[in-house]
Scaffold this active site. Structure first.
Site, mmCIF file in Angstrom:
data_model
loop_
_atom_site.group_PDB
_atom_site.id
_atom_site.type_symbol
_atom_site.label_atom_id
_atom_site.label_comp_id
_atom_site.label_asym_id
_atom_site.label_seq_id
_atom_site.Cartn_x
_atom_site.Cartn_y
_atom_site.Cartn_z
ATOM 1 N N ASN A 151 2.658 5.697 -10.141
ATOM 2 C CA ASN A 151 1.418 5.662 -10.941
ATOM 3 C C ASN A 151 0.157 5.412 -10.126
ATOM 4 O O ASN A 151 -0.921 5.874 -10.483
ATOM 5 C CB ASN A 151 1.569 4.562 -11.999
ATOM 6 C CG ASN A 151 0.233 4.162 -12.603
ATOM 7 O OD1 ASN A 151 -0.307 4.849 -13.471
ATOM 8 N ND2 ASN A 151 -0.326 3.034 -12.145
ATOM 9 N N TYR A 182 -9.783 14.435 -5.798
ATOM 10 C CA TYR A 182 -8.900 13.966 -6.880
ATOM 11 C C TYR A 182 -8.150 15.143 -7.520
ATOM 12 O O TYR A 182 -6.923 15.101 -7.678
ATOM 13 C CB TYR A 182 -9.738 13.220 -7.928
ATOM 14 C CG TYR A 182 -8.933 12.606 -9.043
ATOM 15 C CD1 TYR A 182 -8.328 11.357 -8.889
ATOM 16 C CD2 TYR A 182 -8.775 13.261 -10.260
ATOM 17 C CE1 TYR A 182 -7.589 10.779 -9.928
ATOM 18 C CE2 TYR A 182 -8.043 12.697 -11.296
ATOM 19 C CZ TYR A 182 -7.454 11.453 -11.124
ATOM 20 O OH TYR A 182 -6.727 10.891 -12.148
ATOM 21 N N LYS A 212 -4.075 15.827 -7.555
ATOM 22 C CA LYS A 212 -3.257 15.905 -8.773
ATOM 23 C C LYS A 212 -2.615 17.295 -8.915
ATOM 24 O O LYS A 212 -1.487 17.417 -9.408
ATOM 25 C CB LYS A 212 -4.098 15.553 -10.006
ATOM 26 C CG LYS A 212 -4.591 14.098 -10.023
ATOM 27 C CD LYS A 212 -3.442 13.091 -10.014
ATOM 28 C CE LYS A 212 -3.949 11.663 -10.196
ATOM 29 N NZ LYS A 212 -2.866 10.667 -10.226
ATOM 30 N N ASP A 214 0.877 -1.172 0.000
ATOM 31 C CA ASP A 214 0.000 0.000 0.000
ATOM 32 C C ASP A 214 0.911 1.218 0.000
ATOM 33 O O ASP A 214 1.609 1.478 0.994
ATOM 34 C CB ASP A 214 -0.892 -0.026 1.248
ATOM 35 C CG ASP A 214 -1.800 1.189 1.350
ATOM 36 O OD1 ASP A 214 -1.544 2.200 0.655
ATOM 37 O OD2 ASP A 214 -2.759 1.133 2.128
HETATM 38 P P1 NAD Z 1 -6.505 1.771 -12.429
HETATM 39 O O1 NAD Z 1 -7.529 1.785 -11.361
HETATM 40 O O2 NAD Z 1 -6.537 0.696 -13.439
HETATM 41 O O3 NAD Z 1 -5.044 1.821 -11.796
HETATM 42 C C1 NAD Z 1 -4.754 2.338 -10.529
HETATM 43 C C2 NAD Z 1 -3.936 1.315 -9.787
HETATM 44 O O4 NAD Z 1 -3.517 1.867 -8.542
HETATM 45 C C3 NAD Z 1 -4.748 0.040 -9.476
HETATM 46 O O5 NAD Z 1 -4.005 -1.082 -9.883
HETATM 47 C C4 NAD Z 1 -4.908 0.080 -7.970
HETATM 48 O O6 NAD Z 1 -4.945 -1.196 -7.365
HETATM 49 C C5 NAD Z 1 -3.640 0.832 -7.576
HETATM 50 N N1 NAD Z 1 -3.742 1.384 -6.240
HETATM 51 C C6 NAD Z 1 -4.778 2.061 -5.681
HETATM 52 N N2 NAD Z 1 -4.497 2.353 -4.410
HETATM 53 C C7 NAD Z 1 -3.260 1.858 -4.153
HETATM 54 C C8 NAD Z 1 -2.427 1.848 -3.013
HETATM 55 N N3 NAD Z 1 -2.818 2.400 -1.860
HETATM 56 N N4 NAD Z 1 -1.217 1.255 -3.107
HETATM 57 C C9 NAD Z 1 -0.807 0.678 -4.267
HETATM 58 N N5 NAD Z 1 -1.565 0.657 -5.372
HETATM 59 C C10 NAD Z 1 -2.773 1.242 -5.315
HETATM 60 O O7 NAD Z 1 -6.641 3.198 -13.151
HETATM 61 P P2 NAD Z 1 -5.660 3.907 -14.197
HETATM 62 O O8 NAD Z 1 -6.552 4.707 -15.048
HETATM 63 O O9 NAD Z 1 -4.710 2.961 -14.836
HETATM 64 O O10 NAD Z 1 -4.876 4.927 -13.234
HETATM 65 C C11 NAD Z 1 -3.469 4.973 -13.128
HETATM 66 C C12 NAD Z 1 -3.043 6.404 -12.840
HETATM 67 O O11 NAD Z 1 -3.384 7.232 -13.948
HETATM 68 C C13 NAD Z 1 -3.735 7.008 -11.614
HETATM 69 O O12 NAD Z 1 -2.811 7.802 -10.884
HETATM 70 C C14 NAD Z 1 -4.803 7.897 -12.241
HETATM 71 O O13 NAD Z 1 -5.165 8.973 -11.411
HETATM 72 C C15 NAD Z 1 -4.077 8.362 -13.496
HETATM 73 N N6 NAD Z 1 -4.976 8.845 -14.559
HETATM 74 C C16 NAD Z 1 -5.816 8.009 -15.234
HETATM 75 C C17 NAD Z 1 -6.625 8.525 -16.252
HETATM 76 C C18 NAD Z 1 -7.572 7.674 -17.054
HETATM 77 O O14 NAD Z 1 -8.325 8.237 -17.882
HETATM 78 N N7 NAD Z 1 -7.587 6.363 -16.909
HETATM 79 C C19 NAD Z 1 -6.573 9.890 -16.552
HETATM 80 C C20 NAD Z 1 -5.717 10.701 -15.827
HETATM 81 C C21 NAD Z 1 -4.906 10.168 -14.841
#
Ligand code: NAD
Length: 260
Positions: A92, A164, A168, A65
Site C-alpha cells: 500500500n 505518480y 501506478k 523504507d
Molecule cells: P497516506 O499518505 O496516508 O499513506 C501513505 C503511507 O505510505 C504513509 O503512511 C507513508 O508514511 C507511507 N510511506 C511513504 N513512503 C514510504 C516508504 N518509503 N516506506 C514505507 N512507507 C512509506 O496516503 P493514502 O491516501 O492512504 O495512500 C495509500 C495508498 O493509496 C498509496 O499507494 C496511494 O498512492 C494510494 N491512493 C490513494 C488515493 C487517495 O485518494 N487517498 C487514491 C488513489 C490511490
C-alpha cells in the site's frame, strides 16, 4: 457474509495512516495477525497496534523504507520470526512529489518510482519467496495473496503528476505479470485502485469548496472513505475472492467510467 482470516498473517505497508491504516484494522478485525509497517510516524503506528490489541487482535509495528531491499528483508524476517509465516501482503505504501513535467526535479521522479513501483516489486518479491519457502495454504488452498494498492491513475492520465501516474501505470502491469507468473503455484495477485478517497494528505482537495470540483468527476456522487478501500482489500485477501486472479478492482464511485 463475514470475512474470516483466522490464522492468516498479513503485512501491510504504509499502515500508519490513511488507507493502509484502515486496511490493517480491517484485516485484524477479520482475525488476521497484522504487521503494521511504517516509514516515519512511529507514534501513529504504535497507536494503531494498541487499538488492534485492545480489540483482542494481534499486531506489531515495524519501521521499514519499502524502497530499501535490506529494510524489506527485515520487515519479512521480523514478521516470520514473530508468527512463523506470511500469507498476505498488502503493498500500500506510496507518495506523491508533484510538479509539471518540464519542472520536475529528477530526485522527485526517482523517489516516486522508487517507492510506488520498485517498493511494491521488492515487497512482492519477498512475499513470493516466503510463500514458496513455507508452502502453506489457506482454506481455499491459495499459497499466498498479494494486494497491490494502485490508483485510478493507473488508467487515467494526471497532468502535473507524471511521476505518480507512471508509477501506478507500472503497478498495473507489475500486478498482472506477477499474477500470470505465479497463479499456477496457487498465488493470487490482484490490485485495488482507489479514486478520490478522503485522507489527511488530500484534505484540501476532498473537503471544502474544492470537493465540488472533484464530485463532478464521480458518478456515484460522494468522495470515498478509507473503509471503502479497506473492505475491497480485505475481500481480495480472503478466500471469498478465491477465483479472482490478476484483476484490478476500481474503488472509485465510477470515476473511471468517464473518458479521460
Ligand atoms: P497516506 O499518505 O496516508 O499513506 C501513505 C503511507 O505510505 C504513509 O503512511 C507513508 O508514511 C507511507 N510511506 C511513504 N513512503 C514510504 C516508504 N518509503 N516506506 C514505507 N512507507 C512509506 O496516503 P493514502 O491516501 O492512504 O495512500 C495509500 C495508498 O493509496 C498509496 O499507494 C496511494 O498512492 C494510494 N491512493 C490513494 C488515493 C487517495 O485518494 N487517498 C487514491 C488513489 C490511490
Amino acid at each position: 457474509m463475514q470475512i474470516r482470516l483466522h490464522g492468516q498473517i498479513a503485512i501491510v505497508t504504509g499502515a500508519s495512516s490513511g488507507i493502509g491504516r484502515a486496511a490493517a484494522l480491517s484485516l485484524a478485525r477479520a482475525n488476521a495477525r497484522v504487521a503494521v509497517n511504517y516509514h516515519s510516524d512511529a507514534d501513529a503506528a504504535r497507536a494503531l497496534v494498541d487499538q488492534i490489541l485492545a480489540e483482542g487482535g494481534h499486531a506489531f509495528a515495524c519501521k521499514a523504507d519499502i524502497s530499501d531491499p535490506g529494510d524489506v528483508e527485515r520487515l519479512f524476517a521480523e514478521t516470520v520470526e514473530r508468527w512463523g509465516a506470511v500469507d498476505i501482503l498488502v503493498a500500500n505504501a506510496g507518495l506523491q512529489r508533484d510538479a509539471p513535467a518540464a519542472e520536475m526535479a529528477l530526485d522527485d521522479w526517482r523517489r516516486v518510482i522508487d517507492v510506488n513501483l520498485t517498493g511494491q516489486f521488492l515487497c512482492a518479491q519477498a512475499a513470493l519467496r516466503r510463500f514458496r519457502a513455507q508452502g502453506r495454504r489457506d482454506v481455499s488452498r491459495a499459497l499466498g495473496k498479494i494486494v497491490c494498492v494502485s490508483s485510478v491513475h493507473d488508467v487515467i492520465p494526471w497532468a502535473g503528476h507524471v511521476n505518480y501516474a507512471a508509477s501506478k501505470g507500472g503497478v498495473a502491469m507489475l500486478m498482472k505479470t506477477l499474477a500470470q507468473e505465479t497463479a499456477g503455484e496457487g498465488v493470487r495477485v490482484n490490485a485495488v485502485s482507489p479514486g478520490a478517497i478522503a485522507t489527511p494528505i488530500n484534505a484540501e482537495e476532498t473537503q471544502g469548496p474544492n470537493a465540488d470540483r472533484l464530485l463532478k468527476l464521480i458518478p456515484y456522487g460522494r468522495i470515498g472513505d478509507v473503509e471503502d478501500v479497506a473492505n475491497a482489500v480485505t475481500w481480495l485477501a480472503s478466500d471469498l475472492s478465491d477465483y479472482v486472479v490478476g484483476t484490478t478492482l476500481y474503488v472509485d464511485g465510477g470515476m473511471t467510467l468517464y473518458p479521460s
